[in-house]
Design an enzyme around this catalytic site. Structure first.
Site, PDB file in Angstrom:
ATOM      1  N   ASP A   1       0.821  -1.205   0.000  1.00  0.00           N
ATOM      2  CA  ASP A   1       0.000   0.000   0.000  1.00  0.00           C
ATOM      3  C   ASP A   1       0.860   1.262   0.000  1.00  0.00           C
ATOM      4  O   ASP A   1       1.838   1.361   0.749  1.00  0.00           O
ATOM      5  CB  ASP A   1      -0.894  -0.012   1.244  1.00  0.00           C
ATOM      6  CG  ASP A   1      -1.729   1.247   1.381  1.00  0.00           C
ATOM      7  OD1 ASP A   1      -2.626   1.441   0.540  1.00  0.00           O
ATOM      8  OD2 ASP A   1      -1.472   2.029   2.323  1.00  0.00           O
TER       9      ASP A   1
ATOM     10  N   HIS B   1      -7.874   4.217 -14.123  1.00  0.00           N
ATOM     11  CA  HIS B   1      -9.176   4.360 -13.479  1.00  0.00           C
ATOM     12  C   HIS B   1      -9.683   5.779 -13.559  1.00  0.00           C
ATOM     13  O   HIS B   1     -10.848   6.025 -13.879  1.00  0.00           O
ATOM     14  CB  HIS B   1      -9.106   3.942 -12.010  1.00  0.00           C
ATOM     15  CG  HIS B   1     -10.285   4.431 -11.223  1.00  0.00           C
ATOM     16  ND1 HIS B   1     -10.299   5.654 -10.598  1.00  0.00           N
ATOM     17  CD2 HIS B   1     -11.515   3.894 -11.022  1.00  0.00           C
ATOM     18  CE1 HIS B   1     -11.483   5.834 -10.032  1.00  0.00           C
ATOM     19  NE2 HIS B   1     -12.231   4.787 -10.263  1.00  0.00           N
TER      20      HIS B   1
ATOM     21  N   GLY C   1     -15.127   3.465  -1.656  1.00  0.00           N
ATOM     22  CA  GLY C   1     -15.190   3.871  -0.254  1.00  0.00           C
ATOM     23  C   GLY C   1     -14.782   5.297   0.012  1.00  0.00           C
ATOM     24  O   GLY C   1     -15.161   5.867   1.045  1.00  0.00           O
TER      25      GLY C   1
ATOM     26  N   ASP D   1      -3.858   3.798 -11.027  1.00  0.00           N
ATOM     27  CA  ASP D   1      -4.903   4.779 -10.742  1.00  0.00           C
ATOM     28  C   ASP D   1      -5.167   5.684 -11.939  1.00  0.00           C
ATOM     29  O   ASP D   1      -6.293   6.148 -12.134  1.00  0.00           O
ATOM     30  CB  ASP D   1      -4.516   5.640  -9.537  1.00  0.00           C
ATOM     31  CG  ASP D   1      -4.698   4.914  -8.217  1.00  0.00           C
ATOM     32  OD1 ASP D   1      -5.375   3.877  -8.203  1.00  0.00           O
ATOM     33  OD2 ASP D   1      -4.160   5.379  -7.208  1.00  0.00           O
ATOM     34  N   ASP D   2      -4.132   5.953 -12.747  1.00  0.00           N
ATOM     35  CA  ASP D   2      -4.308   6.819 -13.915  1.00  0.00           C
ATOM     36  C   ASP D   2      -5.406   6.288 -14.833  1.00  0.00           C
ATOM     37  O   ASP D   2      -6.251   7.040 -15.319  1.00  0.00           O
ATOM     38  CB  ASP D   2      -2.997   6.910 -14.709  1.00  0.00           C
ATOM     39  CG  ASP D   2      -2.003   7.874 -14.096  1.00  0.00           C
ATOM     40  OD1 ASP D   2      -2.332   8.499 -13.069  1.00  0.00           O
ATOM     41  OD2 ASP D   2      -0.891   8.005 -14.638  1.00  0.00           O
TER      42      ASP D   2
ATOM     43  N   GLU E   1       1.107   0.046  -4.860  1.00  0.00           N
ATOM     44  CA  GLU E   1       0.347   1.260  -5.116  1.00  0.00           C
ATOM     45  C   GLU E   1       1.341   2.396  -4.975  1.00  0.00           C
ATOM     46  O   GLU E   1       2.023   2.499  -3.957  1.00  0.00           O
ATOM     47  CB  GLU E   1      -0.785   1.423  -4.115  1.00  0.00           C
ATOM     48  CG  GLU E   1      -1.561   2.734  -4.299  1.00  0.00           C
ATOM     49  CD  GLU E   1      -2.463   3.049  -3.114  1.00  0.00           C
ATOM     50  OE1 GLU E   1      -3.491   3.715  -3.341  1.00  0.00           O
ATOM     51  OE2 GLU E   1      -2.137   2.665  -1.980  1.00  0.00           O
TER      52      GLU E   1
ATOM     53  N   ASP F   1     -10.821   1.848  -2.719  1.00  0.00           N
ATOM     54  CA  ASP F   1     -10.582   3.289  -2.585  1.00  0.00           C
ATOM     55  C   ASP F   1     -11.623   4.104  -3.329  1.00  0.00           C
ATOM     56  O   ASP F   1     -12.217   5.033  -2.781  1.00  0.00           O
ATOM     57  CB  ASP F   1      -9.189   3.650  -3.124  1.00  0.00           C
ATOM     58  CG  ASP F   1      -8.129   3.674  -2.033  1.00  0.00           C
ATOM     59  OD1 ASP F   1      -8.485   3.940  -0.873  1.00  0.00           O
ATOM     60  OD2 ASP F   1      -6.961   3.419  -2.339  1.00  0.00           O
ATOM     61  N   GLN F   2     -11.815   3.781  -4.605  1.00  0.00           N
ATOM     62  CA  GLN F   2     -12.665   4.635  -5.423  1.00  0.00           C
ATOM     63  C   GLN F   2     -14.142   4.525  -5.061  1.00  0.00           C
ATOM     64  O   GLN F   2     -14.912   5.440  -5.354  1.00  0.00           O
ATOM     65  CB  GLN F   2     -12.452   4.324  -6.905  1.00  0.00           C
ATOM     66  CG  GLN F   2     -11.255   5.036  -7.503  1.00  0.00           C
ATOM     67  CD  GLN F   2      -9.940   4.392  -7.118  1.00  0.00           C
ATOM     68  OE1 GLN F   2      -9.890   3.187  -6.918  1.00  0.00           O
ATOM     69  NE2 GLN F   2      -8.885   5.177  -7.029  1.00  0.00           N
TER      70      GLN F   2
END
Length: 598
Positions: free
Chosen positions: A259, A314, A384, A311-312, A292, A381-382
């Protein structure tokens, strides 16, 4: 039980044989340390060099114990292998060889076969509850489950990123043996098991290290969670590397996801961790390491790590699917289509590009294989980190989401989905904790203040409507109701797409390289890859609401088409709105008449 040798000085209570245990605590700021056993014995640990206190004594598995610091403070073992309840209760001596493995010959799965299903163990009812879903996930086409962090945290419910005792599986999920049974059972189903680990900070409640081992932290560097962990110290490095090795070797996890490694101030620690994992695990095993990393360090993916959560990808897809551009989505507001094309063809969107803060972010990544990037439409993450935990199917046009799902599951990147995606479950996934007193109030207010940057919550009264993370109902509302009517069409789509992936893509993924991407219009791209056998995969995607000009490739085999009625538009040279076309062209059809590739 044979006598076990200790080549290093491991942290914690390590059983040497059936009756003897070695206790070792690194406490450089303590003058005196004793171990307090449940039978009333108080045994002084012997001080040794570099701040260690050690004793070997008669002590069988199951014994409860605490450390006493300077005769004043009782603390759990920071390397506790299990707790007799919560953080503030005694630690428990665990025999790592007690569990009898049924699938000891399991060696894992190659990385190209990874289809990852992220889940929260607590929301599924603990280790035993997760087991109830394994057969269903295999039938769906999943090849790996990823467990959100398990390290002992405060209370009984938490996302897991507030873990305090990294070696101890959360007591409310089950025992160490029950966790091993889950992993063993998963292996029996052919499923790899990944664990999300947090090595960048300790949780805010129950961490006593500051009292006797200040060297764990460096006050000159701070993270969003407080003083940074000092990985310059050998003892600190070993504490976390031994933890990684414990999960991989004793529990037989097939991989780890680290993480937020951008919050680790010593990048060479990450390199050493990967080196020791590769050196100390059986070379015949397939062991996966993922990160991550907000810094988009492509170089790290060439130093022992298989992939990064992207993440990019997403964020660009989320903007195209929802139109949301608040907070971190602002970096993708102006050119999401172009950014999606860059992601699909080169990996990262930000490869040294300037972000909304005026800072350069990322490293060039186009030389890396597509499998170095984990793609997802949403994860814990996205979902919650939304105020009300809404899932993507509640925010996006349903047909656009189906087209994006085809991209997710049929691109050469490694696909990840979050529990319930495949059924379109109605329940949210909210941020939940189990703090009390002043800390509970701080977490509640901190959570609501996080959304001040979002236009919908600029009004403080609206922020008051955000669910309290500490309320039991917040956790209860986040548990999917698997018995409720779901979306069978979505489950059928996942099953169809994953069947195609297993049949046509997975065998060809090793050696895949990008052939580039073309922007066809707003929300529309055409992307090509050369697969390992020389065949060409092409995905034409239109997430917009208007047709775009499109040229099909002669001789291509159509693997997937959504929606089916797009054939009429194709004849007119257009790609329909909310459309995904996936085609595969055999290597022989790509060669010129002389038989040589141009």
């Amino acid at each position: 039980m044979p006598l076990r040798t200790l080549e290093t000085r491991p942290h914690g209570a390590i059983m040497l044989d059936a009756e003897h245990t070695r206790f070792a605590l690194w406490a450089p700021d303590a003058f005196y340390v004793s171990v307090e056993l449940e039978n009333g014995q108080s045994l002084p640990l012997l001080p040794q060099a570099d701040g260690w206190f050690v004793i070997m004594t008669r002590c069988p598995a199951g014994t409860r114990y605490r450390y006493n610091i300077d005769g004043e403070l009782d603390v759990p073992d920071p390397a506790s292998r299990a707790q007799a309840g919560g953080l503030h209760l005694p630690s428990v001596v665990v025999d790592p060889l007690a569990y009898r493995w049924q699938h000891s010959a399991w060696l894992g799965r190659p990385w190209n076969e990874a289809v990852i299903y992220e889940l929260h163990v607590g929301a599924l009812g603990g280790f035993a509850g997760v087991e109830q879903h394994l057969a269903r996930l295999v039938e769906l086409g999943i090849t790996a489950i990823e467990l959100m962090p398990l390290a002992q945290f405060p209370g009984e419910r938490n996302w897991g990123y507030d873990g305090v005792l990294p070696y101890a599986p959360q007591f409310s999920y089950g025992s160490p043996e029950q966790l091993k049974h889950l992993i063993d059972t998963a292996h029996g189903h052919g499923l790899a098991v990944i664990l999300d680990v947090v090595y960048n900070h300790f949780g805010p409640d129950g961490n006593y290290l500051h009292h006797y081992a200040k060297g764990f932290f460096r006050e000159d560097k701070h993270t969003p969670w407080g003083a940074a962990i000092d990985f310059r110290r050998r003892e600190v490095r070993d504490f976390f590397i031994e933890n990684a090795l414990m999960w991989l070797m004793e529990y037989r996890f097939d991989g780890l996801r680290l993480d937020a490694v951008h919050a680790i101030e010593s990048p060479d620690f990450l390199q050493e961790l990967a080196q020791r994992v590769r050196r100390q695990t059986d070379p015949a095993r397939h062991v996966w390491l993922m990160v991550e990393n907000e810094h988009n360090q492509a170089s790290l993916l060439e130093q022992g790590y298989d992939a990064q959560w992207n993440d990019d990808g997403h964020n660009a897809l989320h903007v195209l699917l929802t139109g949301e551009t608040d907070a971190y989505y602002a970096d993708y507001a102006e050119q999401p289509t172009e950014q999606l094309a860059r992601c699909l063809s080169q990996g990262f969107v930000f490869q040294g590009h300037i972000n909304r803060h005026g800072e350069s972010r990322g490293e060039p990544s186009g030389h890396l294989p597509p499998s170095a990037f984990v793609l997802f439409l949403q994860n814990h993450d996205q979902i919650g980190n939304r105020a009300f935990g809404e899932r993507l199917h509640q925010l996006a046009h349903p047909e656009a989401l189906k087209a994006a799902t085809a991209l997710l599951l049929l691109s050469p990147m490694i696909p990840l989905m979050f529990m319930g995606d495949e059924l379109g479950v109605a329940e949210p996934f909210l941020f939940f904790t189990d703090h009390h007193g002043e800390l509970a109030e701080l977490v509640r207010e901190g959570r609501r203040n996080e959304f001040a940057a979002f236009s919908a919550f600029a009004d403080s009264q609206k922020r008051e409507q955000i669910p309290d993370p500490n309320a039991p109902h917040t956790f209860e509302a986040s548990q999917p109701d698997w018995s409720a009517p779901q979306q069978p069409a979505m489950a059928a789509l996942y099953r169809q797409l994953l069947s195609l992936r297993h049949q046509h893509l997975i065998p060809r993924l090793p050696g895949t390289r990008s052939l580039g991407a073309e922007v066809l219009g707003k929300g529309a791209v055409s992307v090509r890859w050369s697969l390992g056998d020389g065949s060409e995969l092409r995905i034409d995607l239109n997430l917009g609401d208007t047709p775009v000009v499109h040229t099909s490739q002669a001789g291509a085999q159509w693997l997937f088409e959504h929606p089916a009625q797009s054939a009429d538009l194709l004849e007119q040279g257009h790609l329909a709105p909310y459309c995904a076309l996936v085609s595969l062209t055999a290597a022989a059809l790509l060669l010129p008449p002389d038989g040589e590739r141009p």
